[in-house]
Design an enzyme around this catalytic site. Structure first.
Site, short mmCIF file in Angstrom:
data_model
loop_
_atom_site.label_atom_id
_atom_site.label_comp_id
_atom_site.label_asym_id
_atom_site.label_seq_id
_atom_site.Cartn_x
_atom_site.Cartn_y
_atom_site.Cartn_z
N CYS A 351 43.32 -9.18 -46.72
CA CYS A 351 44.24 -8.38 -45.91
C CYS A 351 44.54 -6.98 -46.46
CB CYS A 351 45.53 -9.13 -45.59
SG CYS A 351 45.96 -10.44 -46.72
N ARG A 380 40.03 -17.29 -56.05
CA ARG A 380 41.37 -17.75 -56.37
C ARG A 380 41.29 -18.67 -57.58
NH1 ARG A 380 43.64 -18.99 -50.23
NH2 ARG A 380 43.22 -16.87 -49.47
N GLN A 398 35.82 -16.35 -46.44
CA GLN A 398 36.63 -16.62 -45.25
C GLN A 398 36.04 -15.89 -44.06
OE1 GLN A 398 40.36 -14.99 -46.86
NE2 GLN A 398 41.20 -17.06 -46.69
N ASP A 400 37.38 -14.07 -41.86
CA ASP A 400 38.74 -13.55 -41.87
C ASP A 400 38.88 -12.39 -40.90
OD1 ASP A 400 41.31 -13.46 -42.73
OD2 ASP A 400 40.87 -12.55 -44.68
N HIS A 402 41.98 -9.57 -39.32
CA HIS A 402 43.34 -9.07 -39.21
C HIS A 402 43.42 -8.26 -37.95
CE1 HIS A 402 42.84 -10.18 -43.41
NE2 HIS A 402 44.06 -10.67 -43.22
N LYS A 483 53.55 -19.21 -38.79
CA LYS A 483 52.11 -19.46 -38.65
C LYS A 483 51.83 -20.77 -37.94
CE LYS A 483 51.70 -21.79 -43.09
NZ LYS A 483 50.84 -22.09 -44.22
N HIS A 529 47.02 -12.53 -39.10
CA HIS A 529 45.92 -12.98 -39.95
C HIS A 529 45.34 -14.20 -39.25
CE1 HIS A 529 47.74 -11.51 -43.96
NE2 HIS A 529 48.66 -11.28 -43.06
#
Length: 659
Positions: A351, A380, A398, A400, A402, A483, A529
């Site tokens: 992000c 991570r 991911q 991913d 945004h 979320k 997200h």
RNA sequence: GCCUGGGUAGCUCAGCCGGCAGAGCAGCGCAUUCGUAAUGCGCAGGUCGUGGGUUCGAUUCCCACCCCAGGCUCCA
């Protein structure tokens, strides 16, 4: 009053003498039921058969072959476990022993810091069988808290529980022990063994017996790693030997479809220990599946109005200070790297980078919603003990995105997103979804109440419109916004959390993101997200388990293998493969040096969707023999073009030969 | 991180009390030419996780470390 009247689950009534027990109710209904009965539900509460039934109560008899019945069986078996451990380790302290999903456990502190080993399980089991054979009855008693403290004087864990009850027990868990406000309940199943317990229990140990101790483990008292670690024994119990056998069989099946086993057997992925824990490498056969997944994802995103971006894996600490990751997420980040012009971190999320792309120039409301998509690899630092194959890993990618939008666009954006997510999951063979809505934690959030309300309602409304069942997890939201987490149910009924859609009021604020609205004023966008696969690695692991390695044809690393019956059919086999290969089919030929049966077996074990066998007849007629994965009978003499068009249709439909 | 179990050939595993390290599969070679889940014979393959210690001698016993698996959430 000399009689009591009770209501049965079917609405009928029974009248019994005053002081009648649940067992009397069962007997009044029928001898067979009375024999089966384990416990009862009286006015909504689970009680022993020996419990009296009040006038007017609703009474249901609990029998073994029910969820509640198994729970009682398991809980009682846990007591027998504790009794056996106390026989074998005199002086052992016993803590708690609940029924859990599929079984039970009991936690102990053994004398002199002793530990259980696997060999102990068999010894404990045989003592348990002795206790069961002794036909000990479980009898309930209630006593004052002070009497309880006296009775359990040498049992520190029991004392702690009772003391908490006495102090007014903030925990709901402990209140469960308070009967009538100032007393506790205990169960004895002989002079030898007494346990603090809410119950209910089976009438006698002879009602138990179809159980198995599964494993030993360490477990912190109260789940708190700062408190003593106790020795836990896990077991399972069923109402019949067949039920137990079926459960053990299911566990064996689940083990067979373990993605770590399949990934290695099918040569898809490995975890070289040289790399360190939680880091995977994709082999060619895994890599081609991943490519299919990624290509499909990109196609869908392109069609869905997303724009593709790429950002680095490493970034200066400043960006993570701005984003708040160093404040809120540092524990899960790899340690910093000091370099000439500052401190750098591996990125744990994408992000912040996407925010910098948004911020790179002035943005107009005409550009919104702006959907930035990246197959972004993040790192991570997960604790060593929590790593688990592809499901919990330290480096992963991911899918991913945004999405930056206006407050007015939020509702529609979330609604379309939910459709987008479920379409994607369906394309991978998942049909059964459920969701969690995580709402504001009143002690930890940023943004105004109004915007939380708007965002939460947008999420809720979208799920309701889609008829998606959801549960609310109050206070479980991230600090930056509410979320939705979406679960799928796999082929053997297990749930996996995959997709997530999150509202974020934090990043736009921290990065000072703005767009110019139609009113020529600056406004702050809202950020969503979202990840559909979640992590490609994890999603791939779930797919492998869901399909037990039998990936649908469009994903299979090798879709077709052509085998000539003898080596003199190899040329024809190669020409068949060439036709398929020209159509983009992933096809290989295995020459006829080895016996046909052996080559077929190998292809089957490698889970190739279609094995084509070609011999004299096929060479003459331009046909193939088709041995489809999962089918009993191979087909002979199928025209090649016919096979090809059926194969194309199956690939386009994302189906499997066994569907 | 902590508890339990494990680490022996590419894979799956055997190796009792310390005495020159084994099997099956996979691999390689040769033979076999076969119509739907294992053709035969042969060969090669190991610093027994790593490092220390005990011992005449350690895969085996002891210590430390590394890695893997399960558990540490569902309430006496």
């Amino acid at each position: 009053m000399s009689e009591v009247d009770v209501v049965l689950p079917d609405g009928s009534h029974r009248t019994l003498r005053a002081g009648a027990t649940a067992r009397d109710v069962a007997e009044a209904i029928g001898a067979r039921l009375a024999k089966d009965a384990l416990a009862a539900r009286v006015g909504g509460a689970l009680v022993d058969l020996a419990a009296p039934v009040p006038d007017g109560a609703e009474v249901a008899i609990i029998t073994p072959a029910s969820d509640e019945g198994r729970e009682v069986l398991r809980h009682s078996t846990a007591h027998v476990l504790a009794q056996a451990v106390r026989r074998l380790w005199p002086g052992a302290k016993y803590a708690i022993g609940p029924a859990i999903e599929n079984g039970f456990y009991y936690d102990f502190e053994l004398p002199h810091g002793a530990r259980f080993t696997d060999e102990d399980l068999a010894r404990i089991e045989s003592v348990m069988r002795e206790i069961i054979a002794e036909d000990q009855s479980f009898t309930r008693d209630e006593m004052s808290i002070d009497e309880g403290l006296h009775l359990f004087a040498d049992q520190p864990y029991k004392i702690e529980i009772i003391t908490k009850v006495k102090e007014g027990a903030s925990d709901e868990e402990d209140l469960g022990e308070v009967a009538g406000g100032a007393s506790i309940s205990i169960y004895r199943n002989s002079e030898e063994f007494v346990d603090l317990c809410r119950g209910p229990h089976v009438p006698s140990t002879k009602r138990l017996g179809h159980f198995k101790l599964m494993r030993v483990a360490g477990a912190y008292w109260r789940g708190d790693e700062k408190r003593p670690q106790l020795q836990r024994v896990y077991g399972t119990a069923f109402e019949t030997e067949a039920g137990l056998a079926a459960h053990l069989h299911m566990l064996a099946e689940a083990e067979k479809r373990d993605h770590r086993r399949l990934a290695s057997e099918l040569d898809l992925i490995s975890f070289p220990s040289e790399l360190g824990g939680g880091l995977a490498v994709w082999h060619p056969r895994g890599g081609i599946v991943r490519k299919q997944m990624e290509d499909f994802s990109r196609e869908r995103h392109q069609a869905g109005g997303y724009e593709f971006v790429v950002t680095p894996h490493l970034a200066n600490a400043r960006v993570f200070e701005t984003s708040g990751h160093l404040g809120f997420y540092k524990d899960a980040m790899y340690p910093p790297m000091e370099m000439d012009n500052g401190t750098y971190y591996m990125k744990p999320m994408n992000c912040p980078m996407h925010c910098l792309i948004f911020k790179s120039r002035a943005r107009s409301y005409r550009e919104l919603p702006l959907r930035l998509f990246e197959l972004g690899t993040v790192y991570r630092y997960e604790r060593a003990g929590t790593l688990h194959g592809l499901m919990r890993i330290r480096g992963f990618t991911q899918d991913d995105s945004h999405i930056y939008c206006t407050e007015e666009q939020l509702d529609e954006e979330i609604a379309s997103l939910l459709g987008f997510v479920m379409d994607m999951l369906r394309a991978f063979g998942f049909e059964d979804f459920s969701a969690y809505l995580s709402t504001k934690d009143p002690d930890k959030y940023v943004g105004s109440d109004e915007i939380w309300e708007t965002a939460t309602e947008a999420l809720r409304g979208a799920m309701e419109r889609f008829g998606l069942a959801y549960q609310v997890k109050a206070g479980d939201a991230a600090f930056y916004g509410p979320k939705i987490d979406i679960d799928v149910r796999d082929a053997i009924g297990r749930r996996w959390q995959l997709s997530t859609i999150q509202c974020d009021f934090n990043h736009p604020e921290r990065f000072d993101l703005e767009y110019v609205g139609a009113d020529n004023q600056r406004h702050r966008p809202i950020m969503l997200h979202r990840a559909l696969f979640g992590s490609i690695e994890r999603f791939f692991g779930v797919l492998l388990e869901h399909y037990a390695g039998n990936l649908p044809t469009w994903l299979a690393p090798e879709q077709v293998r052509v085998l000539g019956v003898r080596t003199d059919h190899d040329d024809y086999a190669a020409s068949v493969a060439a036709v398929l290969g020209a159509e983009g089919v992933r096809v290989n030929v295995e020459p006829g040096d080895e016996p046909l049966g052996a080559r077929i077996r190998r292809a089957k074990l490698e889970k190739v969707p279609y094995v084509l066998v070609v011999g004299d007849e096929d060479v003459a007629a331009g046909t193939v023999g088709i041995n489809a994965r999962g089918s009993e009978e191979p087909e002979r003499g199928v025209d090649l073009s016919e096979f090809l068009s059926a194969l194309r249709a199956e690939i386009a439909a994302h189906e499997r030969p066994e569907d």
